[in-house]
Design an enzyme around this catalytic site. Structure first.
Site, PDB file in Angstrom:
ATOM      1  N   ASP A   1      -1.015   3.340   5.463  1.00 39.36           N
ATOM      2  CA  ASP A   1      -1.197   3.196   4.015  1.00 39.36           C
ATOM      3  C   ASP A   1      -2.570   3.732   3.602  1.00 39.36           C
ATOM      4  OD1 ASP A   1      -0.049   1.732   1.570  1.00 39.36           O
ATOM      5  OD2 ASP A   1      -2.041   0.846   1.663  1.00 39.36           O
TER       6      ASP A   1
ATOM      7  N   GLU B   1      -1.933   6.967  24.924  1.00 37.80           N
ATOM      8  CA  GLU B   1      -1.855   6.202  26.181  1.00 37.80           C
ATOM      9  C   GLU B   1      -0.438   5.704  26.427  1.00 37.80           C
ATOM     10  OE1 GLU B   1      -4.328   2.748  26.434  1.00 37.80           O
ATOM     11  OE2 GLU B   1      -6.053   3.871  25.696  1.00 37.80           O
TER      12      GLU B   1
HETATM   13  C1  NOJ Z   1       0.256   2.589  -1.154  1.00 35.40           C
HETATM   14  C2  NOJ Z   1       1.486   1.742  -1.079  1.00 35.40           C
HETATM   15  O1  NOJ Z   1       2.591   2.562  -0.867  1.00 35.40           O
HETATM   16  C3  NOJ Z   1       1.552   0.978  -2.380  1.00 35.40           C
HETATM   17  O2  NOJ Z   1       2.781   0.331  -2.546  1.00 35.40           O
HETATM   18  C4  NOJ Z   1       0.411   0.014  -2.407  1.00 35.40           C
HETATM   19  O3  NOJ Z   1       0.391  -0.639  -3.659  1.00 35.40           O
HETATM   20  C5  NOJ Z   1      -0.919   0.736  -2.208  1.00 35.40           C
HETATM   21  N1  NOJ Z   1      -0.873   1.725  -1.167  1.00 35.40           N
HETATM   22  C6  NOJ Z   1      -1.979  -0.256  -1.836  1.00 35.40           C
HETATM   23  O4  NOJ Z   1      -1.773  -0.733  -0.541  1.00 35.40           O
END
Ligand code: NOJ
Length: 549
Positions: free
Chosen positions: A213, A279
Protein backbone atom coordinates in the site's frame (compact mmCIF):
# COMPACT_ATOMS: atom_id res chain seq x y z
CA UNK A 1 -3.45 -29.20 -9.17
CA UNK A 2 -2.21 -28.07 -5.77
CA UNK A 3 0.68 -25.75 -5.06
CA UNK A 4 2.74 -27.87 -2.74
CA UNK A 5 6.10 -28.03 -4.45
CA UNK A 6 8.00 -24.77 -4.16
CA UNK A 7 11.27 -24.59 -6.00
CA UNK A 8 13.50 -21.68 -6.90
CA UNK A 9 14.16 -23.24 -10.28
CA UNK A 10 10.62 -22.96 -11.69
CA UNK A 11 11.22 -21.71 -15.18
CA UNK A 12 7.67 -20.40 -15.32
CA UNK A 13 7.40 -17.44 -12.94
CA UNK A 14 3.76 -17.49 -11.88
CA UNK A 15 3.27 -13.75 -11.36
CA UNK A 16 4.53 -12.72 -14.79
CA UNK A 17 1.19 -13.55 -16.38
CA UNK A 18 -1.10 -14.21 -13.45
CA UNK A 19 -4.70 -13.10 -13.22
CA UNK A 20 -5.10 -11.95 -9.63
CA UNK A 21 -8.53 -11.57 -8.04
CA UNK A 22 -8.82 -8.84 -5.42
CA UNK A 23 -10.92 -9.89 -2.46
CA UNK A 24 -12.25 -7.08 -0.31
CA UNK A 25 -12.92 -9.37 2.66
CA UNK A 26 -15.64 -7.35 4.36
CA UNK A 27 -17.81 -7.50 1.25
CA UNK A 28 -16.91 -10.83 -0.34
CA UNK A 29 -18.86 -13.54 1.51
CA UNK A 30 -20.02 -14.03 5.08
CA UNK A 31 -19.02 -17.47 6.35
CA UNK A 32 -20.20 -17.16 9.95
CA UNK A 33 -23.60 -15.46 9.75
CA UNK A 34 -22.77 -12.05 11.23
CA UNK A 35 -23.52 -10.03 8.07
CA UNK A 36 -19.82 -9.25 7.49
CA UNK A 37 -17.52 -10.98 5.04
CA UNK A 38 -14.69 -13.01 6.59
CA UNK A 39 -11.82 -15.40 5.88
CA UNK A 40 -13.98 -18.51 6.22
CA UNK A 41 -16.25 -16.94 3.63
CA UNK A 42 -13.33 -16.57 1.23
CA UNK A 43 -12.34 -20.19 1.82
CA UNK A 44 -15.90 -21.34 1.10
CA UNK A 45 -15.78 -19.61 -2.28
CA UNK A 46 -12.41 -20.93 -3.46
CA UNK A 47 -14.10 -23.31 -5.92
CA UNK A 48 -15.86 -20.29 -7.48
CA UNK A 49 -12.54 -18.46 -7.85
CA UNK A 50 -10.71 -21.47 -9.25
CA UNK A 51 -13.51 -21.98 -11.79
CA UNK A 52 -13.35 -18.30 -12.74
CA UNK A 53 -9.86 -18.90 -14.10
CA UNK A 54 -7.78 -16.67 -11.87
CA UNK A 55 -4.36 -17.76 -10.68
CA UNK A 56 -4.11 -15.89 -7.40
CA UNK A 57 -6.07 -14.00 -4.78
CA UNK A 58 -5.03 -10.72 -3.21
CA UNK A 59 -6.72 -10.10 0.12
CA UNK A 60 -7.25 -6.49 1.12
CA UNK A 61 -6.41 -5.98 4.84
CA UNK A 62 -8.00 -8.33 7.36
CA UNK A 63 -5.77 -7.28 10.27
CA UNK A 64 -6.99 -5.95 13.62
CA UNK A 65 -8.27 -2.47 12.93
CA UNK A 66 -10.81 0.03 14.22
CA UNK A 67 -11.93 0.26 10.55
CA UNK A 68 -11.70 4.01 10.15
CA UNK A 69 -10.41 3.37 6.62
CA UNK A 70 -11.87 -0.09 6.01
CA UNK A 71 -8.87 -1.88 7.44
CA UNK A 72 -6.15 0.27 5.85
CA UNK A 73 -5.69 1.52 9.41
CA UNK A 74 -3.84 -1.44 10.87
CA UNK A 75 -3.47 -1.94 14.62
CA UNK A 76 -1.46 -5.18 14.33
CA UNK A 77 0.00 -6.26 10.98
CA UNK A 78 0.62 -9.80 12.24
CA UNK A 79 -2.88 -10.56 13.46
CA UNK A 80 -6.42 -11.14 12.19
CA UNK A 81 -9.31 -8.94 13.26
CA UNK A 82 -11.93 -11.03 15.09
CA UNK A 83 -14.53 -9.74 12.63
CA UNK A 84 -12.59 -11.63 9.92
CA UNK A 85 -11.66 -14.70 11.97
CA UNK A 86 -8.43 -15.97 13.49
CA UNK A 87 -4.84 -16.62 12.49
CA UNK A 88 -5.83 -20.28 12.19
CA UNK A 89 -8.48 -19.24 9.65
CA UNK A 90 -5.79 -17.36 7.72
CA UNK A 91 -3.52 -20.42 7.73
CA UNK A 92 -6.39 -22.63 6.69
CA UNK A 93 -7.29 -20.27 3.84
CA UNK A 94 -3.69 -20.13 2.58
CA UNK A 95 -3.44 -23.92 2.60
CA UNK A 96 -6.85 -24.42 0.99
CA UNK A 97 -6.08 -21.86 -1.72
CA UNK A 98 -2.91 -23.76 -2.56
CA UNK A 99 -4.91 -26.98 -2.73
CA UNK A 100 -7.11 -25.27 -5.33
CA UNK A 101 -4.05 -24.21 -7.33
CA UNK A 102 -4.45 -20.58 -6.27
CA UNK A 103 -1.67 -18.35 -4.91
CA UNK A 104 -2.35 -15.98 -2.04
CA UNK A 105 -1.20 -12.38 -1.71
CA UNK A 106 -1.80 -10.21 1.35
CA UNK A 107 -1.83 -6.45 1.71
CA UNK A 108 0.93 -4.62 3.60
CA UNK A 109 0.34 -1.09 4.85
CA UNK A 110 3.82 0.19 5.76
CA UNK A 111 3.24 3.94 5.36
CA UNK A 112 1.07 4.34 8.43
CA UNK A 113 -0.54 2.48 11.30
CA UNK A 114 -3.85 2.83 13.08
CA UNK A 115 -4.10 5.25 15.95
CA UNK A 116 -4.91 2.09 17.96
CA UNK A 117 -1.52 0.51 17.18
CA UNK A 118 0.37 0.00 20.48
CA UNK A 119 3.26 2.11 19.14
CA UNK A 120 1.06 5.14 18.61
CA UNK A 121 -0.65 4.73 21.94
CA UNK A 122 2.81 4.47 23.59
CA UNK A 123 3.95 7.57 21.69
CA UNK A 124 0.99 9.60 22.91
CA UNK A 125 1.63 8.45 26.48
CA UNK A 126 5.40 8.97 26.40
CA UNK A 127 5.40 12.59 25.32
CA UNK A 128 7.69 14.90 23.29
CA UNK A 129 11.30 13.91 22.69
CA UNK A 130 10.72 10.24 23.62
CA UNK A 131 11.95 7.25 21.57
CA UNK A 132 8.27 6.26 21.26
CA UNK A 133 7.44 9.51 19.47
CA UNK A 134 10.52 9.13 17.24
CA UNK A 135 8.76 6.27 15.43
CA UNK A 136 6.30 8.83 14.02
CA UNK A 137 6.49 12.37 12.70
CA UNK A 138 5.72 14.52 15.76
CA UNK A 139 6.53 18.24 15.47
CA UNK A 140 6.13 21.34 17.64
CA UNK A 141 4.90 24.68 16.42
CA UNK A 142 5.03 28.08 18.01
CA UNK A 143 1.61 29.06 16.74
CA UNK A 144 -1.79 27.51 16.18
CA UNK A 145 -0.84 26.63 12.62
CA UNK A 146 0.27 23.11 11.56
CA UNK A 147 4.04 22.64 11.07
CA UNK A 148 3.76 23.03 7.28
CA UNK A 149 1.18 23.25 4.51
CA UNK A 150 1.06 19.54 3.60
CA UNK A 151 -2.41 18.22 2.86
CA UNK A 152 -4.10 14.92 3.56
CA UNK A 153 -5.06 12.90 0.49
CA UNK A 154 -8.43 12.48 2.13
CA UNK A 155 -8.91 16.25 2.48
CA UNK A 156 -7.88 18.81 5.09
CA UNK A 157 -4.45 19.31 6.65
CA UNK A 158 -2.00 16.40 6.94
CA UNK A 159 -1.37 17.27 10.61
CA UNK A 160 -3.42 16.78 13.74
CA UNK A 161 -2.56 18.34 17.06
CA UNK A 162 -2.37 16.29 20.24
CA UNK A 163 -3.48 17.49 23.65
CA UNK A 164 -1.11 17.38 26.61
CA UNK A 165 -2.21 15.65 29.84
CA UNK A 166 -2.80 19.10 31.38
CA UNK A 167 -5.20 20.02 28.58
CA UNK A 168 -2.86 22.40 26.74
CA UNK A 169 -2.24 21.99 22.99
CA UNK A 170 0.57 19.52 22.32
CA UNK A 171 2.67 18.35 19.38
CA UNK A 172 1.34 17.73 15.89
CA UNK A 173 1.60 14.38 14.10
CA UNK A 174 1.67 13.72 10.38
CA UNK A 175 -1.00 11.70 8.58
CA UNK A 176 -1.02 11.70 4.81
CA UNK A 177 -4.41 9.94 5.01
CA UNK A 178 -7.00 10.10 7.81
CA UNK A 179 -6.07 11.46 11.24
CA UNK A 180 -6.64 7.90 12.50
CA UNK A 181 -3.70 6.77 10.31
CA UNK A 182 -0.48 8.33 11.68
CA UNK A 183 2.48 8.00 9.28
CA UNK A 184 5.44 6.09 10.67
CA UNK A 185 8.97 7.47 10.45
CA UNK A 186 10.98 5.21 8.17
CA UNK A 187 14.28 6.75 9.26
CA UNK A 188 13.69 5.09 12.64
CA UNK A 189 15.35 1.62 12.78
CA UNK A 190 12.48 0.14 14.84
CA UNK A 191 10.15 0.68 11.90
CA UNK A 192 12.34 -1.07 9.36
CA UNK A 193 13.02 -3.98 11.72
CA UNK A 194 9.38 -4.48 12.56
CA UNK A 195 8.45 -4.64 8.90
CA UNK A 196 11.02 -7.35 8.25
CA UNK A 197 9.35 -9.31 11.04
CA UNK A 198 5.99 -8.80 9.37
CA UNK A 199 7.28 -9.92 5.97
CA UNK A 200 8.78 -13.07 7.46
CA UNK A 201 5.66 -13.75 9.49
CA UNK A 202 3.43 -13.99 6.42
CA UNK A 203 6.08 -15.64 4.25
CA UNK A 204 6.43 -18.33 6.91
CA UNK A 205 2.64 -18.77 6.86
CA UNK A 206 3.02 -19.53 3.15
CA UNK A 207 1.75 -16.45 1.35
CA UNK A 208 3.01 -16.11 -2.19
CA UNK A 209 3.09 -12.36 -2.46
CA UNK A 210 2.32 -8.94 -1.09
CA UNK A 211 0.49 -5.89 -2.31
CA UNK A 212 2.32 -2.88 -0.88
CA UNK A 213 0.00 0.00 0.00
CA UNK A 214 1.23 3.51 -0.88
CA UNK A 215 4.59 2.00 -1.81
CA UNK A 216 5.82 5.38 -3.05
CA UNK A 217 5.01 7.18 0.19
CA UNK A 218 7.08 5.75 3.03
CA UNK A 219 9.93 8.27 2.97
CA UNK A 220 9.31 11.93 3.78
CA UNK A 221 11.25 15.14 3.36
CA UNK A 222 12.63 15.29 6.89
CA UNK A 223 12.98 19.06 6.62
CA UNK A 224 9.20 19.11 6.27
CA UNK A 225 9.46 22.00 3.81
CA UNK A 226 6.31 23.78 2.67
CA UNK A 227 4.97 22.84 -0.77
CA UNK A 228 4.64 25.42 -3.51
CA UNK A 229 1.10 24.32 -4.42
CA UNK A 230 -0.59 22.11 -1.81
CA UNK A 231 -4.07 22.66 -3.26
CA UNK A 232 -2.92 21.63 -6.72
CA UNK A 233 -1.35 18.64 -5.12
CA UNK A 234 -4.60 17.56 -3.48
CA UNK A 235 -6.33 17.75 -6.82
CA UNK A 236 -3.52 15.89 -8.54
CA UNK A 237 -3.85 13.13 -6.01
CA UNK A 238 -7.55 12.63 -6.68
CA UNK A 239 -7.59 9.37 -8.55
CA UNK A 240 -10.44 10.38 -10.83
CA UNK A 241 -8.45 13.25 -12.31
CA UNK A 242 -5.74 11.05 -13.73
CA UNK A 243 -6.94 11.13 -17.32
CA UNK A 244 -3.56 11.10 -19.04
CA UNK A 245 -3.92 14.71 -20.16
CA UNK A 246 -1.09 17.30 -20.23
CA UNK A 247 -2.76 18.94 -17.23
CA UNK A 248 -2.46 15.67 -15.39
CA UNK A 249 1.19 15.40 -16.39
CA UNK A 250 1.76 18.76 -14.73
CA UNK A 251 -0.06 17.56 -11.65
CA UNK A 252 2.05 14.45 -11.56
CA UNK A 253 5.10 16.69 -11.42
CA UNK A 254 3.60 18.21 -8.32
CA UNK A 255 3.26 14.74 -6.84
CA UNK A 256 6.88 13.99 -7.60
CA UNK A 257 7.92 17.07 -5.69
CA UNK A 258 5.41 16.55 -2.96
CA UNK A 259 7.82 16.01 -0.10
CA UNK A 260 6.26 12.67 0.67
CA UNK A 261 6.12 10.68 -2.56
CA UNK A 262 8.54 8.70 -4.70
CA UNK A 263 11.72 9.72 -2.94
CA UNK A 264 14.99 8.01 -3.87
CA UNK A 265 15.65 6.64 -0.37
CA UNK A 266 12.66 4.30 -0.80
CA UNK A 267 14.73 1.98 -2.90
CA UNK A 268 17.05 1.16 0.03
CA UNK A 269 14.01 -0.11 1.92
CA UNK A 270 12.82 -2.27 -0.95
CA UNK A 271 16.32 -3.67 -1.55
CA UNK A 272 16.20 -5.08 2.00
CA UNK A 273 12.70 -6.43 1.45
CA UNK A 274 13.75 -8.03 -1.82
CA UNK A 275 16.63 -9.81 -0.12
CA UNK A 276 14.18 -11.30 2.39
CA UNK A 277 11.70 -12.40 -0.28
CA UNK A 278 14.52 -13.94 -2.31
CA UNK A 279 15.50 -16.13 0.64
CA UNK A 280 12.20 -17.98 0.28
CA UNK A 281 11.54 -20.59 -2.38
CA UNK A 282 8.54 -20.36 -4.66
CA UNK A 283 8.91 -17.01 -6.44
CA UNK A 284 7.44 -14.91 -3.66
CA UNK A 285 6.68 -11.45 -4.98
CA UNK A 286 5.46 -7.96 -4.14
CA UNK A 287 3.42 -5.54 -6.22
CA UNK A 288 3.69 -1.87 -5.44
CA UNK A 289 0.79 0.50 -5.30
CA UNK A 290 2.87 3.44 -6.46
CA UNK A 291 1.23 6.36 -8.21
CA UNK A 292 4.27 7.58 -10.10
CA UNK A 293 4.82 8.88 -13.61
CA UNK A 294 5.80 6.28 -16.25
CA UNK A 295 9.48 7.26 -16.27
CA UNK A 296 9.73 6.43 -12.55
CA UNK A 297 7.74 3.17 -12.66
CA UNK A 298 10.64 0.86 -13.50
CA UNK A 299 12.40 1.78 -10.24
CA UNK A 300 9.79 -0.28 -8.37
CA UNK A 301 10.31 -3.41 -10.45
CA UNK A 302 14.05 -3.92 -10.58
CA UNK A 303 15.87 -7.05 -9.29
CA UNK A 304 16.84 -5.06 -6.19
CA UNK A 305 13.39 -3.60 -5.58
CA UNK A 306 9.84 -4.97 -5.75
CA UNK A 307 8.57 -7.22 -8.53
CA UNK A 308 5.59 -5.45 -10.04
CA UNK A 309 3.99 -2.04 -10.10
CA UNK A 310 0.27 -1.66 -10.63
CA UNK A 311 -0.58 -0.25 -14.02
CA UNK A 312 -3.44 2.11 -13.25
CA UNK A 313 -3.90 3.51 -16.75
CA UNK A 314 -6.97 1.38 -17.53
CA UNK A 315 -8.69 2.73 -14.42
CA UNK A 316 -8.97 6.03 -16.21
CA UNK A 317 -8.52 5.35 -19.92
CA UNK A 318 -11.00 7.19 -22.11
CA UNK A 319 -13.37 5.23 -24.35
CA UNK A 320 -11.38 6.11 -27.43
CA UNK A 321 -9.43 3.68 -29.61
CA UNK A 322 -6.48 5.99 -30.22
CA UNK A 323 -6.12 6.95 -26.57
CA UNK A 324 -6.42 3.29 -25.59
CA UNK A 325 -3.62 2.33 -27.96
CA UNK A 326 -1.40 5.12 -26.61
CA UNK A 327 -2.17 4.01 -23.07
CA UNK A 328 -1.22 0.41 -23.77
CA UNK A 329 2.04 1.45 -25.44
CA UNK A 330 2.90 3.80 -22.59
CA UNK A 331 2.17 1.16 -19.93
CA UNK A 332 4.25 -1.46 -21.67
CA UNK A 333 7.19 0.81 -22.35
CA UNK A 334 7.22 2.07 -18.74
CA UNK A 335 8.53 -1.30 -17.53
CA UNK A 336 10.18 -2.53 -20.74
CA UNK A 337 13.58 -1.03 -19.93
CA UNK A 338 13.90 -3.34 -16.91
CA UNK A 339 12.39 -6.23 -18.83
CA UNK A 340 9.45 -6.47 -16.43
CA UNK A 341 5.98 -7.60 -17.43
CA UNK A 342 3.28 -4.92 -17.32
CA UNK A 343 0.19 -5.17 -15.12
CA UNK A 344 -3.38 -4.12 -15.81
CA UNK A 345 -6.40 -3.27 -13.67
CA UNK A 346 -9.81 -2.07 -14.80
CA UNK A 347 -11.03 -1.33 -11.29
CA UNK A 348 -10.19 -1.68 -7.62
CA UNK A 349 -11.64 -0.70 -4.26
CA UNK A 350 -10.47 2.91 -4.68
CA UNK A 351 -11.95 3.61 -8.09
CA UNK A 352 -15.42 3.82 -9.58
CA UNK A 353 -16.64 0.53 -11.00
CA UNK A 354 -15.77 0.22 -14.67
CA UNK A 355 -19.41 -0.04 -15.84
CA UNK A 356 -20.19 3.25 -14.14
CA UNK A 357 -17.02 4.99 -15.28
CA UNK A 358 -17.66 4.08 -18.90
CA UNK A 359 -21.14 5.54 -19.01
CA UNK A 360 -23.37 3.30 -16.91
CA UNK A 361 -26.47 1.46 -18.14
CA UNK A 362 -26.32 -0.76 -21.22
CA UNK A 363 -23.57 1.30 -22.82
CA UNK A 364 -21.40 1.09 -19.71
CA UNK A 365 -22.02 -2.66 -19.53
CA UNK A 366 -21.05 -3.18 -23.16
CA UNK A 367 -17.90 -1.09 -22.81
CA UNK A 368 -16.85 -2.77 -19.58
CA UNK A 369 -17.10 -6.15 -21.29
CA UNK A 370 -15.17 -4.87 -24.29
CA UNK A 371 -12.41 -3.34 -22.17
CA UNK A 372 -12.01 -6.66 -20.34
CA UNK A 373 -11.77 -8.54 -23.63
CA UNK A 374 -8.98 -6.15 -24.68
CA UNK A 375 -7.15 -6.25 -21.34
CA UNK A 376 -7.34 -10.03 -20.96
CA UNK A 377 -5.47 -10.41 -24.24
CA UNK A 378 -2.51 -8.28 -23.17
CA UNK A 379 0.78 -9.67 -21.86
CA UNK A 380 1.60 -9.36 -18.15
CA UNK A 381 -0.52 -9.68 -15.04
CA UNK A 382 -4.22 -8.85 -14.76
CA UNK A 383 -5.81 -7.64 -11.54
CA UNK A 384 -9.58 -8.20 -11.24
CA UNK A 385 -11.55 -6.50 -8.48
CA UNK A 386 -14.33 -8.56 -6.91
CA UNK A 387 -17.66 -7.95 -8.62
CA UNK A 388 -16.01 -6.70 -11.82
CA UNK A 389 -16.66 -10.18 -13.26
CA UNK A 390 -20.38 -9.65 -12.52
CA UNK A 391 -20.48 -6.30 -14.28
CA UNK A 392 -21.62 -4.54 -11.11
CA UNK A 393 -22.14 -0.81 -11.31
CA UNK A 394 -21.40 1.55 -8.43
CA UNK A 395 -24.22 1.40 -5.90
CA UNK A 396 -26.05 4.68 -5.52
CA UNK A 397 -25.81 5.05 -1.74
CA UNK A 398 -27.58 7.57 0.45
CA UNK A 399 -25.10 9.90 2.14
CA UNK A 400 -26.23 8.57 5.50
CA UNK A 401 -24.83 5.15 4.58
CA UNK A 402 -21.40 6.36 3.49
CA UNK A 403 -18.46 5.24 5.59
CA UNK A 404 -15.41 6.32 3.59
CA UNK A 405 -13.36 8.99 5.44
CA UNK A 406 -12.97 10.74 2.07
CA UNK A 407 -16.67 11.65 2.30
CA UNK A 408 -16.49 13.01 5.84
CA UNK A 409 -13.09 14.74 5.51
CA UNK A 410 -14.17 16.59 2.37
CA UNK A 411 -17.52 17.41 4.02
CA UNK A 412 -19.31 15.55 1.25
CA UNK A 413 -17.59 17.38 -1.61
CA UNK A 414 -16.24 14.00 -2.71
CA UNK A 415 -18.63 11.07 -2.35
CA UNK A 416 -15.79 8.64 -1.69
CA UNK A 417 -15.31 5.02 -2.61
CA UNK A 418 -18.16 3.18 -0.88
CA UNK A 419 -20.17 2.71 -4.08
CA UNK A 420 -17.67 0.10 -5.32
CA UNK A 421 -17.40 -1.68 -1.96
CA UNK A 422 -20.94 -2.99 -1.48
CA UNK A 423 -21.25 -6.69 -0.48
CA UNK A 424 -21.35 -9.06 -3.46
CA UNK A 425 -24.62 -10.59 -4.68
CA UNK A 426 -24.34 -14.39 -4.80
CA UNK A 427 -27.89 -15.67 -5.24
CA UNK A 428 -31.58 -14.95 -4.81
CA UNK A 429 -33.78 -12.06 -5.87
CA UNK A 430 -33.42 -9.55 -3.02
CA UNK A 431 -30.83 -8.25 -0.53
CA UNK A 432 -28.70 -9.77 0.93
CA UNK A 433 -28.53 -11.89 -2.25
CA UNK A 434 -26.98 -14.86 -0.47
CA UNK A 435 -24.09 -12.76 0.87
CA UNK A 436 -25.03 -13.65 4.44
CA UNK A 437 -27.55 -15.79 6.31
CA UNK A 438 -28.00 -12.99 8.81
CA UNK A 439 -31.08 -10.78 8.77
CA UNK A 440 -28.98 -7.83 9.98
CA UNK A 441 -28.45 -5.13 7.35
CA UNK A 442 -25.19 -5.40 5.44
CA UNK A 443 -22.58 -2.72 6.31
CA UNK A 444 -23.32 -0.94 3.04
CA UNK A 445 -26.82 -1.41 1.60
CA UNK A 446 -27.11 -3.49 -1.57
CA UNK A 447 -29.25 -2.13 -4.43
CA UNK A 448 -32.74 -3.57 -4.95
CA UNK A 449 -32.12 -4.30 -8.63
CA UNK A 450 -29.26 -6.81 -8.40
CA UNK A 451 -31.31 -9.99 -8.96
CA UNK A 452 -29.96 -10.35 -12.51
CA UNK A 453 -26.33 -9.81 -11.54
CA UNK A 454 -25.95 -12.44 -8.84
CA UNK A 455 -23.39 -15.18 -9.39
CA UNK A 456 -26.25 -17.67 -9.54
CA UNK A 457 -28.18 -15.74 -12.20
CA UNK A 458 -25.12 -15.07 -14.31
CA UNK A 459 -23.85 -18.64 -14.21
CA UNK A 460 -27.09 -19.77 -15.81
CA UNK A 461 -26.96 -17.11 -18.54
CA UNK A 462 -24.53 -18.14 -21.29
CA UNK A 463 -24.23 -14.52 -22.41
CA UNK A 464 -23.45 -13.04 -18.98
CA UNK A 465 -20.31 -11.07 -18.30
CA UNK A 466 -19.40 -13.72 -15.72
CA UNK A 467 -19.31 -16.36 -18.43
CA UNK A 468 -17.33 -13.98 -20.61
CA UNK A 469 -14.75 -13.56 -17.82
CA UNK A 470 -14.63 -17.32 -17.27
CA UNK A 471 -13.82 -17.74 -20.94
CA UNK A 472 -11.23 -15.00 -21.32
CA UNK A 473 -9.50 -15.61 -17.99
CA UNK A 474 -8.99 -19.28 -18.91
CA UNK A 475 -8.08 -18.64 -22.52
CA UNK A 476 -5.64 -15.79 -21.82
CA UNK A 477 -3.19 -18.39 -20.50
CA UNK A 478 -2.70 -19.63 -24.06
CA UNK A 479 -2.20 -16.17 -25.60
CA UNK A 480 1.48 -15.49 -26.19
CA UNK A 481 3.77 -13.29 -28.23
CA UNK A 482 4.50 -9.60 -28.43
CA UNK A 483 1.83 -6.97 -29.03
CA UNK A 484 1.86 -5.53 -32.54
CA UNK A 485 -0.62 -2.81 -33.42
CA UNK A 486 -2.30 -3.01 -36.81
CA UNK A 487 -3.65 0.08 -38.57
CA UNK A 488 -7.40 -0.41 -38.91
CA UNK A 489 -7.86 2.66 -41.07
CA UNK A 490 -10.45 3.91 -38.58
CA UNK A 491 -9.76 6.21 -35.65
CA UNK A 492 -12.44 4.31 -33.73
CA UNK A 493 -11.03 0.82 -34.11
CA UNK A 494 -7.95 -0.43 -32.32
CA UNK A 495 -6.42 -3.72 -33.44
CA UNK A 496 -3.42 -5.57 -32.13
CA UNK A 497 -1.95 -8.98 -32.84
CA UNK A 498 -0.14 -11.51 -30.72
CA UNK A 499 1.34 -14.82 -31.96
CA UNK A 500 -0.09 -17.20 -34.57
CA UNK A 501 -2.58 -14.98 -36.34
CA UNK A 502 -4.34 -14.09 -33.08
CA UNK A 503 -5.87 -10.60 -33.19
CA UNK A 504 -7.89 -8.35 -30.91
CA UNK A 505 -10.14 -5.56 -32.16
CA UNK A 506 -12.27 -3.05 -30.29
CA UNK A 507 -14.74 -0.56 -31.73
CA UNK A 508 -15.11 2.60 -29.65
CA UNK A 509 -17.13 4.41 -32.33
CA UNK A 510 -20.85 4.59 -32.94
CA UNK A 511 -21.12 2.64 -36.20
CA UNK A 512 -20.27 -1.00 -36.99
CA UNK A 513 -16.86 -1.72 -38.46
CA UNK A 514 -16.41 -4.18 -41.28
CA UNK A 515 -13.88 -6.76 -40.08
CA UNK A 516 -14.40 -8.96 -43.13
CA UNK A 517 -13.19 -6.19 -45.46
CA UNK A 518 -9.78 -6.16 -43.78
CA UNK A 519 -9.60 -9.81 -42.67
CA UNK A 520 -11.58 -11.88 -45.19
CA UNK A 521 -10.81 -15.17 -43.40
CA UNK A 522 -11.44 -13.92 -39.93
CA UNK A 523 -12.83 -16.37 -37.39
CA UNK A 524 -14.08 -14.87 -34.12
CA UNK A 525 -13.11 -16.83 -31.00
CA UNK A 526 -14.52 -14.55 -28.31
CA UNK A 527 -16.81 -11.57 -28.51
CA UNK A 528 -17.55 -9.21 -25.67
CA UNK A 529 -21.27 -9.23 -26.49
CA UNK A 530 -21.26 -13.06 -26.49
CA UNK A 531 -23.44 -12.99 -29.58
CA UNK A 532 -21.17 -12.95 -32.57
CA UNK A 533 -18.96 -15.95 -33.22
CA UNK A 534 -17.54 -17.90 -36.09
CA UNK A 535 -17.16 -16.06 -39.37
CA UNK A 536 -18.02 -12.43 -38.66
CA UNK A 537 -18.33 -9.51 -40.99
CA UNK A 538 -19.09 -6.72 -38.62
CA UNK A 539 -17.81 -5.45 -35.27
CA UNK A 540 -20.61 -3.53 -33.50
CA UNK A 541 -19.98 -0.31 -31.54
CA UNK A 542 -18.81 -0.83 -27.94
CA UNK A 543 -17.70 -4.35 -28.75
CA UNK A 544 -14.34 -6.15 -28.71
CA UNK A 545 -13.40 -9.50 -30.21
CA UNK A 546 -10.57 -12.00 -30.28
CA UNK A 547 -10.22 -13.49 -33.73
CA UNK A 548 -7.93 -15.64 -35.82
CA UNK A 549 -7.00 -14.47 -39.31
C1 NOJ B 1 -4.45 2.97 -0.75
C2 NOJ B 1 -5.57 2.01 -0.46
O1 NOJ B 1 -5.86 1.29 -1.61
C3 NOJ B 1 -6.73 2.85 0.03
O2 NOJ B 1 -7.91 2.11 0.10
C4 NOJ B 1 -6.35 3.43 1.35
O3 NOJ B 1 -7.38 4.31 1.77
C5 NOJ B 1 -5.05 4.22 1.25
N1 NOJ B 1 -4.04 3.55 0.48
C6 NOJ B 1 -4.49 4.44 2.62
O4 NOJ B 1 -4.00 3.25 3.15
Amino acid sequence: MGIDQRTQSDHHIWWHNAAVYQVYPRSFFDGNGDALGDLVGVQNKLPYLAALGVDAIWLSPFYPSPQHDSGYDVADPRGVDPMYGTLQDAQSLINAAHDHGLRIMVDLVPNHVSQDHPWFQAALAAGPGSPERARFHFLDTHSDEPPNNWVSLFGGPAWTRTTNPDGTPGQWYLHVFDSSQPDVNWTNPDVAEDWIRTLRFWLDMGVDGFRVDVAHGLVKDMNYSDLPDPVGLTEALRFDLDDGSPEMAAKRLLIENSGFFDRDELQDIYATWRAVLDEYAGDRMAVSEAWVPPHRASRYVSPTSLHQIFGFDFLVVAWDAEIMQGTILKAMSAVADVNAPPTWALSNHDSPRVVTRLGGGEVGQARARALAVVAHALPGAMYVFQGEELGLADADLPDSARQDPVFSRTKGAQKGRDGARVPLPWSGAAPPYGFTESTTNTWLPQPDDWAQVTVEAELSDPRSILNLYRTTLHERRAVTGPVTFVDSGSENVMIFSRDSGFHVAVNTGSTPWDIGAMFPNCSVMVSSDMQVGGKEESLPPNCAVWFIA
